[in-house]
Design an enzyme around this catalytic site. Structure first.
Site, mmCIF file in Angstrom:
data_model
loop_
_atom_site.group_PDB
_atom_site.id
_atom_site.type_symbol
_atom_site.label_atom_id
_atom_site.label_comp_id
_atom_site.label_asym_id
_atom_site.label_seq_id
_atom_site.Cartn_x
_atom_site.Cartn_y
_atom_site.Cartn_z
ATOM 1 N N ASN A 1 -10.106 0.056 -0.436
ATOM 2 C CA ASN A 1 -8.644 0.181 -0.416
ATOM 3 C C ASN A 1 -8.087 -0.400 -1.715
ATOM 4 O O ASN A 1 -8.159 -1.607 -1.938
ATOM 5 C CB ASN A 1 -8.115 -0.582 0.802
ATOM 6 C CG ASN A 1 -6.603 -0.493 0.941
ATOM 7 O OD1 ASN A 1 -5.902 -0.077 0.027
ATOM 8 N ND2 ASN A 1 -6.103 -0.900 2.098
ATOM 9 N N HIS B 1 -3.006 7.473 1.914
ATOM 10 C CA HIS B 1 -3.425 6.161 1.426
ATOM 11 C C HIS B 1 -4.802 5.856 2.009
ATOM 12 O O HIS B 1 -5.040 6.033 3.204
ATOM 13 C CB HIS B 1 -2.406 5.094 1.850
ATOM 14 C CG HIS B 1 -2.944 3.717 1.694
ATOM 15 N ND1 HIS B 1 -3.497 3.273 0.515
ATOM 16 C CD2 HIS B 1 -3.068 2.690 2.580
ATOM 17 C CE1 HIS B 1 -3.915 2.032 0.679
ATOM 18 N NE2 HIS B 1 -3.671 1.656 1.922
ATOM 19 N N CYS C 1 0.813 -1.230 0.000
ATOM 20 C CA CYS C 1 0.000 0.000 0.000
ATOM 21 C C CYS C 1 0.844 1.277 0.000
ATOM 22 O O CYS C 1 0.323 2.358 -0.252
ATOM 23 C CB CYS C 1 -0.961 -0.001 1.180
ATOM 24 S SG CYS C 1 -2.165 -1.326 1.092
HETATM 25 N N1 ACO Z 1 -18.664 -8.244 9.229
HETATM 26 C C1 ACO Z 1 -19.109 -8.537 10.443
HETATM 27 N N2 ACO Z 1 -18.299 -8.866 11.457
HETATM 28 C C2 ACO Z 1 -16.968 -8.855 11.208
HETATM 29 C C3 ACO Z 1 -16.437 -8.551 9.951
HETATM 30 C C4 ACO Z 1 -17.353 -8.244 8.930
HETATM 31 N N3 ACO Z 1 -16.951 -7.928 7.684
HETATM 32 N N4 ACO Z 1 -15.098 -8.630 10.016
HETATM 33 C C5 ACO Z 1 -14.784 -8.979 11.274
HETATM 34 N N5 ACO Z 1 -15.928 -9.136 11.987
HETATM 35 C C6 ACO Z 1 -16.077 -9.510 13.379
HETATM 36 C C7 ACO Z 1 -14.892 -10.286 13.907
HETATM 37 O O1 ACO Z 1 -15.006 -11.652 13.571
HETATM 38 C C8 ACO Z 1 -15.010 -10.027 15.386
HETATM 39 O O2 ACO Z 1 -15.994 -10.907 15.910
HETATM 40 P P1 ACO Z 1 -15.784 -11.578 17.351
HETATM 41 O O3 ACO Z 1 -15.750 -10.437 18.317
HETATM 42 O O4 ACO Z 1 -16.983 -12.464 17.466
HETATM 43 O O5 ACO Z 1 -14.495 -12.326 17.257
HETATM 44 C C9 ACO Z 1 -15.569 -8.618 15.469
HETATM 45 O O6 ACO Z 1 -16.124 -8.342 14.174
HETATM 46 C C10 ACO Z 1 -14.506 -7.596 15.767
HETATM 47 O O7 ACO Z 1 -13.403 -7.849 14.913
HETATM 48 P P2 ACO Z 1 -12.156 -6.966 14.946
HETATM 49 O O8 ACO Z 1 -11.138 -7.475 13.989
HETATM 50 O O9 ACO Z 1 -11.745 -6.763 16.368
HETATM 51 O O10 ACO Z 1 -12.790 -5.616 14.406
HETATM 52 P P3 ACO Z 1 -12.127 -4.204 14.285
HETATM 53 O O11 ACO Z 1 -12.931 -3.216 14.974
HETATM 54 O O12 ACO Z 1 -10.658 -4.245 14.573
HETATM 55 O O13 ACO Z 1 -12.314 -3.910 12.735
HETATM 56 C C11 ACO Z 1 -11.001 -3.892 10.742
HETATM 57 C C12 ACO Z 1 -11.707 -4.750 11.782
HETATM 58 C C13 ACO Z 1 -12.051 -3.066 10.011
HETATM 59 C C14 ACO Z 1 -10.285 -4.787 9.755
HETATM 60 C C15 ACO Z 1 -9.999 -2.969 11.487
HETATM 61 O O14 ACO Z 1 -9.148 -3.702 12.311
HETATM 62 C C16 ACO Z 1 -9.183 -2.164 10.559
HETATM 63 O O15 ACO Z 1 -9.684 -1.291 9.891
HETATM 64 N N6 ACO Z 1 -7.875 -2.380 10.523
HETATM 65 C C17 ACO Z 1 -7.025 -1.683 9.609
HETATM 66 C C18 ACO Z 1 -6.675 -2.598 8.565
HETATM 67 C C19 ACO Z 1 -6.733 -2.036 7.187
HETATM 68 O O16 ACO Z 1 -7.414 -1.104 6.836
HETATM 69 N N7 ACO Z 1 -5.953 -2.701 6.377
HETATM 70 C C20 ACO Z 1 -5.869 -2.401 5.018
HETATM 71 C C21 ACO Z 1 -4.553 -2.858 4.481
HETATM 72 S S1 ACO Z 1 -3.214 -2.092 5.264
HETATM 73 C C22 ACO Z 1 -3.289 -0.541 4.902
HETATM 74 O O17 ACO Z 1 -3.773 -0.228 3.863
HETATM 75 C C23 ACO Z 1 -2.738 0.417 5.847
#
Ligand code: ACO
Length: 323
Positions: free
Chosen positions: A280, A250, A113
């Site tokens: 993304n 980004h 990214c």
């Molecule tokens: N729909 C519904 N529930 C979901 C989904 C979904 N699509 N995805 C995850 N969950 C659930 C999980 O299973 C978890 O359930 P549980 O509590 O029963 O185990 C719950 O939601 C919480 O999951 P988390 O991973 O803790 O959720 P979080 O609030 O951290 O959000 C996310 C997840 C959106 C991926 C977040 O961590 C994030 O935005 N991280 C940044 C990563 C990113 O943007 N990466 C892109 C590539 S890197 C870059 O470009 C910088």
């Protein structure tokens, strides 16, 4: 001194659009969950047989047209991508050929990214040292090909797309009032490779693998390293935050963008966001946002723009550009 000045942009997004509702047909997820956690509404998905080079060529052709230059005057093509058409040759050489460019150099770079920030850094160095007169810098991705469509934690985050910018060597006075890239710095730290990676690769499994991510950790690194890399540039140039006209980070996730802007104490109105409509698009996300905001008239000649990124590696960095 020689500056790398932006003289045109172009973009291409595949026709097919996939909404959040499309995911909820096959996965335990919902539009509401995706919107709340990421700000994403929809993403574009490349058609079968439509490859990264096809997206990149269309973006490149538009940039050439908007810059009003003959393609044969371009002596460098850098294509930032994690999803090349083939293992070899580079996707950049295919694009170079399709644009009718027969001289100079063309190569791909992979910094995930952060790819576009890395590519701009390299192009800037080659222009500043007098080796290149006109560079076409492209970010192009087909992440739909490396997603695990059963993993709701990752497949909802990404989309396909491409965008390009043409940089031209122009003699400027060497002050912060110059047009062009005023600052560019890239970083990496391989101790974090496992936070965001694919499950395979050419040498390890002879397959591309699928993307896996430790979302919370990536979130943490992105929301601290992206603002820090903007601060690094401001410090080096002795500029104040309020001199930034536009923050074009980004586009990973709306919550990351908000956090970066808050840490930099920049008003929301100064942040260009495309993540809602594109998701993304990895290396393509910054040039897509630059293209959109310059085409719709928000970004104007003379504006100071800060473009930070963070990606797998981890890699990160930033460039500051006066439009
Ligand atoms: N729909 C519904 N529930 C979901 C989904 C979904 N699509 N995805 C995850 N969950 C659930 C999980 O299973 C978890 O359930 P549980 O509590 O029963 O185990 C719950 O939601 C919480 O999951 P988390 O991973 O803790 O959720 P979080 O609030 O951290 O959000 C996310 C997840 C959106 C991926 C977040 O961590 C994030 O935005 N991280 C940044 C990563 C990113 O943007 N990466 C892109 C590539 S890197 C870059 O470009 C910088």
């Amino acid at each position: 001194m020689l500056r790398a000045v932006a003289i045109g942009t172009g973009a291409y997004l595949p026709e097919k659009i996939m909404t959040n509702h499309d995911f909820s047909k096959n996965l335990e997820t919902s539009h509401e969950w995706i919107i709340e956690r990421t700000g994403i509404v929809q993403r574009h998905i490349a058609a079968e047989g439509e490859n990264t080079s096809d997206l990149a060529t269309k973006a490149g052709l538009e940039a050439v047209k908007n810059a009003n230059v003959a393609p044969e005057t371009i002596d460098l093509v850098i294509l930032a991508t994690t999803t090349p058409d083939d293992t070899m040759p580079s996707t950049a050489t295919k694009v170079q050929h399709r644009l009718g460019i027969t001289k100079g150099a063309a190569f791909d770079i992979n910094a995930a990214c952060s790819g576009f920030v890395y590519a701009m850094n390299i192009a800037n160095g080659l222009i500043a040292s007098g080796q290149v007169k006109r560079a076409l810098v492209i970010g192009a991705e087909t992440y739909s090909r490396i997603l695990n469509w059963e993993d709701r934690g990752t497949c909802i985050l990404f989309g396909d797309g491409a965008a390009a910018i043409i940089l031209e060597a122009q003699e400027e006075s060497g002050t912060n009032a110059d047009r062009g890239i005023l600052f560019s710095r890239i970083h990496s730290d391989g101790q974090y490779t496992d936070l965001l990676k694919t499950t395979g690769g050419i040498s390890s499994t002879m397959t591309a693998g699928v993307l896996t991510m430790v979302g919370k950790e990536i979130f943490r690194h992105a929301s601290s390293k992206m603002p820090a890399s903007v601060e690094e540039g401001l410090q080096e140039l002795r500029l104040n935050k309020d001199e930034i006209d536009w923050l074009v980070p980004h586009q990973a996730n709306m919550r990351i963008l908000t956090s970066v802007a808050q840490k930099l104490k920049l008003a929301e109105e100064k942040v260009i966001t495309t993540v809602a409509m594109h998701a993304n698009t990895s290396a393509a996300s910054i040039p897509l946002a630059l293209h959109q905001a310059s085409q719709d008239g928000r970004i104007k000649k003379g504006d100071l723009i800060a473009c930070p990124a963070l990606g797998a590696g981890l890699t990160w960095g930033c460039f500051l550009l006066r439009w």
